[in-house]
Design a protein around this motif. Structure first.
Motif, PDB file in Angstrom:
ATOM      1  N   ASP A  23     -21.114   7.412 -15.645  1.00 49.06           N
ATOM      2  CA  ASP A  23     -21.407   8.483 -14.704  1.00 49.06           C
ATOM      3  C   ASP A  23     -21.196   7.982 -13.281  1.00 49.06           C
ATOM      4  N   MET A  24     -21.009   8.919 -12.381  1.00 46.74           N
ATOM      5  CA  MET A  24     -20.944   8.597 -10.951  1.00 46.74           C
ATOM      6  C   MET A  24     -21.603   9.728 -10.179  1.00 46.74           C
ATOM      7  N   ILE A  25     -21.832   9.471  -8.906  1.00 45.37           N
ATOM      8  CA  ILE A  25     -22.409  10.477  -8.014  1.00 45.37           C
ATOM      9  C   ILE A  25     -21.368  10.882  -6.985  1.00 45.37           C
ATOM     10  N   LEU A  26     -21.215  12.179  -6.794  1.00 45.63           N
ATOM     11  CA  LEU A  26     -20.474  12.725  -5.664  1.00 45.63           C
ATOM     12  C   LEU A  26     -21.481  13.298  -4.681  1.00 45.63           C
ATOM     13  N   ALA A  27     -21.351  12.944  -3.418  1.00 46.57           N
ATOM     14  CA  ALA A  27     -22.256  13.442  -2.379  1.00 46.57           C
ATOM     15  C   ALA A  27     -21.416  14.034  -1.255  1.00 46.57           C
ATOM     16  N   ALA A  42     -15.285   3.019 -11.952  1.00 49.75           N
ATOM     17  CA  ALA A  42     -14.749   2.133 -10.916  1.00 49.75           C
ATOM     18  C   ALA A  42     -13.465   2.682 -10.318  1.00 49.75           C
ATOM     19  N   ASP A  43     -12.613   3.293 -11.144  1.00 47.44           N
ATOM     20  CA  ASP A  43     -11.368   3.873 -10.645  1.00 47.44           C
ATOM     21  C   ASP A  43     -11.645   5.014  -9.676  1.00 47.44           C
ATOM     22  N   TRP A  44     -12.561   5.889 -10.072  1.00 48.84           N
ATOM     23  CA  TRP A  44     -12.921   6.999  -9.193  1.00 48.84           C
ATOM     24  C   TRP A  44     -13.470   6.485  -7.856  1.00 48.84           C
ATOM     25  N   ILE A  45     -14.406   5.561  -7.926  1.00 45.44           N
ATOM     26  CA  ILE A  45     -15.055   5.094  -6.697  1.00 45.44           C
ATOM     27  C   ILE A  45     -14.045   4.440  -5.769  1.00 45.44           C
ATOM     28  N   ALA A  46     -13.145   3.620  -6.321  1.00 43.89           N
ATOM     29  CA  ALA A  46     -12.136   2.979  -5.483  1.00 43.89           C
ATOM     30  C   ALA A  46     -11.260   4.015  -4.795  1.00 43.89           C
ATOM     31  N   ALA A  47     -10.805   5.018  -5.557  1.00 42.10           N
ATOM     32  CA  ALA A  47      -9.908   6.033  -4.997  1.00 42.10           C
ATOM     33  C   ALA A  47     -10.621   6.923  -3.982  1.00 42.10           C
ATOM     34  N   LEU A  48     -11.849   7.321  -4.298  1.00 44.33           N
ATOM     35  CA  LEU A  48     -12.577   8.228  -3.406  1.00 44.33           C
ATOM     36  C   LEU A  48     -13.045   7.527  -2.137  1.00 44.33           C
ATOM     37  N   GLU A  49     -13.482   6.273  -2.259  1.00 47.51           N
ATOM     38  CA  GLU A  49     -13.879   5.539  -1.059  1.00 47.51           C
ATOM     39  C   GLU A  49     -12.690   5.359  -0.131  1.00 47.51           C
ATOM     40  N   ALA A  50     -11.512   5.084  -0.702  1.00 46.03           N
ATOM     41  CA  ALA A  50     -10.312   4.928   0.123  1.00 46.03           C
ATOM     42  C   ALA A  50      -9.974   6.212   0.865  1.00 46.03           C
ATOM     43  N   GLY A  54     -12.293   8.363   1.861  1.00 47.80           N
ATOM     44  CA  GLY A  54     -13.423   8.755   2.700  1.00 47.80           C
ATOM     45  C   GLY A  54     -14.323   9.805   2.093  1.00 47.80           C
ATOM     46  N   VAL A  55     -14.407   9.801   0.748  1.00 49.32           N
ATOM     47  CA  VAL A  55     -15.275  10.754   0.049  1.00 49.32           C
ATOM     48  C   VAL A  55     -16.537  10.028  -0.413  1.00 49.32           C
ATOM     49  N   PRO A  56     -17.733  10.443   0.026  1.00 53.37           N
ATOM     50  CA  PRO A  56     -18.967   9.749  -0.372  1.00 53.37           C
ATOM     51  C   PRO A  56     -19.184   9.814  -1.883  1.00 53.37           C
ATOM     52  N   CYS A  57     -19.356   8.651  -2.487  1.00 56.01           N
ATOM     53  CA  CYS A  57     -19.542   8.573  -3.931  1.00 56.01           C
ATOM     54  C   CYS A  57     -20.176   7.234  -4.261  1.00 56.01           C
ATOM     55  N   GLY A  58     -20.602   7.070  -5.507  1.00 58.68           N
ATOM     56  CA  GLY A  58     -21.177   5.794  -5.896  1.00 58.68           C
ATOM     57  C   GLY A  58     -21.595   5.782  -7.344  1.00 58.68           C
ATOM     58  N   PRO A  59     -21.902   4.596  -7.860  1.00 60.48           N
ATOM     59  CA  PRO A  59     -22.367   4.470  -9.240  1.00 60.48           C
ATOM     60  C   PRO A  59     -23.848   4.785  -9.348  1.00 60.48           C
ATOM     61  N   ILE A  60     -24.350   4.891 -10.568  1.00 61.53           N
ATOM     62  CA  ILE A  60     -25.782   5.026 -10.824  1.00 61.53           C
ATOM     63  C   ILE A  60     -26.239   3.688 -11.395  1.00 61.53           C
TER      64      ILE A  60
END
Length: 413
Positions: free
Chosen positions: A261-265, A317-325, A327-333
């Motif tokens: 799971d991940m978080i989108l904020a 991890a793939d989502w977080i790397a792509a979204l952080e690049a 500038g989309v706030p996201c993170g793991p739980i």
């Protein structure tokens, strides 16, 4: 950048007499101690704060003994000196009154009227020491129809509305009111108490007089409802349980991935457009149902269903790397072990160690306040029961060895 010259901790020279136990009061005392105050914790001889035995887990010494070192006690009692005094005896009460004469702050969380029978309530001690800041923490405050009731965090989370907005929504698996996973009302009350005490000390610098500070867990919990309370008061909207969703922002919740799971904020429309581009669906941000946050809130069910069909296709991890690049706030739980292994958490120094007289290096969570010129000061590990009794009574009350021995013979200490 030139290094900031270090100055003494902000509350250096302030004396705090801590008569509290369990969490809300002790946490306030710990924060004051971290900020440099001399905090003396008065405990019952032979027993001490209830949380000394609230385990397991315990922190053991080299011989495998834990004595009074429950992890719960360790979380809220550093930077204090422990003194044992039998408050039930008149001579013990007299000793505490003498300590209050030397103190700037008294901190207590007895039930309403619990200290009056000992002559240690706010009116009694303020009459002796008009400069005293006397902070009382109770479940329901010093007045009102519930004032005499005992207050506990779990109870207050329910009565104060927090559990009505925490947990899965009706109709979903596991639906029903839930408490937060830590005693959050106690924690917030301890922090509000710290703020109020410092405000009263600042006011004393002008007026020369102390005052009684009345902190109630129920008051704090209701104040902590923040936007949920405002949604009701301003809009007449009765908030309900929404699981991990946000009542006012979409998408702002957890989403399944291929391996967890991940978080989108996502807090604004620009961030949503960036997410859509990364997700391979730029058309979503142009869709009139989803283009603005109010539209996304109105069409929450449809949008979230579509997002979940996409997020499940890639690893966290793939989502977080792509979204952080992008500038989309996201993170793991994270689990708590993952929290303390996180490189940013490690870089910020949120795990500290303080040397204990019997346990060696005690691991603790750092104070999150960063003061550049007058930083928090980790001087003392959580004390053993009565560790500093003689030291404090000699220092604050100038008692000699014969007087201390006499008090011990009469079972006052």
């Amino acid at each position: 950048m030139e290094a900031t010259a270090q100055r003494a901790a902000p509350l250096r020279g302030i004396k705090v007499l801590d008569l509290s136990r369990v969490l809300a009061g002790p946490l306030a005392g710990q924060v004051l101690g971290d900020l440099g105050a001399d905090v003396v914790k008065v405990e019952r001889p032979g027993q001490g704060d209830d949380t000394r035995s609230w385990g397991p887990p315990y922190l053991n010494n080299a011989s495998g003994e834990h004595r009074d070192a429950a992890a719960y006690f360790l979380c809220a009692n550093r930077n204090k000196r422990s003194v044992t005094i039998d408050m039930a005896q008149p001579e013990g009460q007299a000793l505490i009154r003498q300590l209050a004469l030397e103190a700037d702050v008294v901190l207590e969380n007895f039930k309403l009227g619990g200290l009056a029978r000992y002559g240690l309530d706010a009116p009694s001690l303020l009459a002796l020491n008009p400069r005293l800041v006397y902070c009382s923490i109770t479940g329901f405050g010093q007045d009102g129809p519930y004032a005499a009731r005992a207050g506990y965090d779990f109870l207050i989370q329910g009565m104060g509305g927090l559990m009505s907005v925490t947990g899965a929504a009706e109709g979903e698996p596991g639906a029903g009111p839930q408490k937060v996973g830590v005693a959050l009302t106690d924690v917030m009350t301890g922090l509000y108490a710290t703020i109020a005490i410092q405000a009263a000390l600042a006011e004393r610098a002008r007026s020369g007089l102390g005052q009684h500070v009345d902190l109630a867990l129920l008051d704090v919990q209701i104040a902590g409802l923040a936007n949920q309370a405002s949604n009701y008061l301003a809009g007449g909207v009765l908030p309900g349980r929404m699981g991990n969703s946000h009542p006012n922002i979409v998408p702002y919740q957890d989403f399944p991935t291929a391996d967890g799971d991940m978080i989108l904020a996502i807090g604004n429309d620009g961030q949503f457009a960036k997410f859509c581009a990364v997700a391979g669906h730029p058309e979503w941000s142009a869709d009139e149902r989803f283009a603005t946050n109010p539209q996304r809130v109105a069409n929450r069910v449809v949008l979230i269903r579509q997002l979940r069909q996409v997020t499940i296709t890639r690893d966290t991890a793939d989502w977080i790397a792509a979204l952080e690049a992008a500038g989309v706030p996201c993170g793991p739980i994270n689990r708590i072990d993952q929290v303390f292994a996180d490189p940013h958490v490690r870089a910020r120094g949120l795990r500290i160690e303080v040397e204990h007289p019997t346990l060696g290096a005690v691991p603790l969570v750092a104070n999150p306040m960063r003061l550049a010129a007058s930083p928090v000061d980790y001087r003392l590990a959580p004390p053993t029961l009565g560790q500093h009794t003689d030291e404090v009574l000699r220092e604050w009350l100038r008692l000699d060895e014969a007087q201390l021995a006499g008090l011990r013979q009469r079972a006052i200490l």
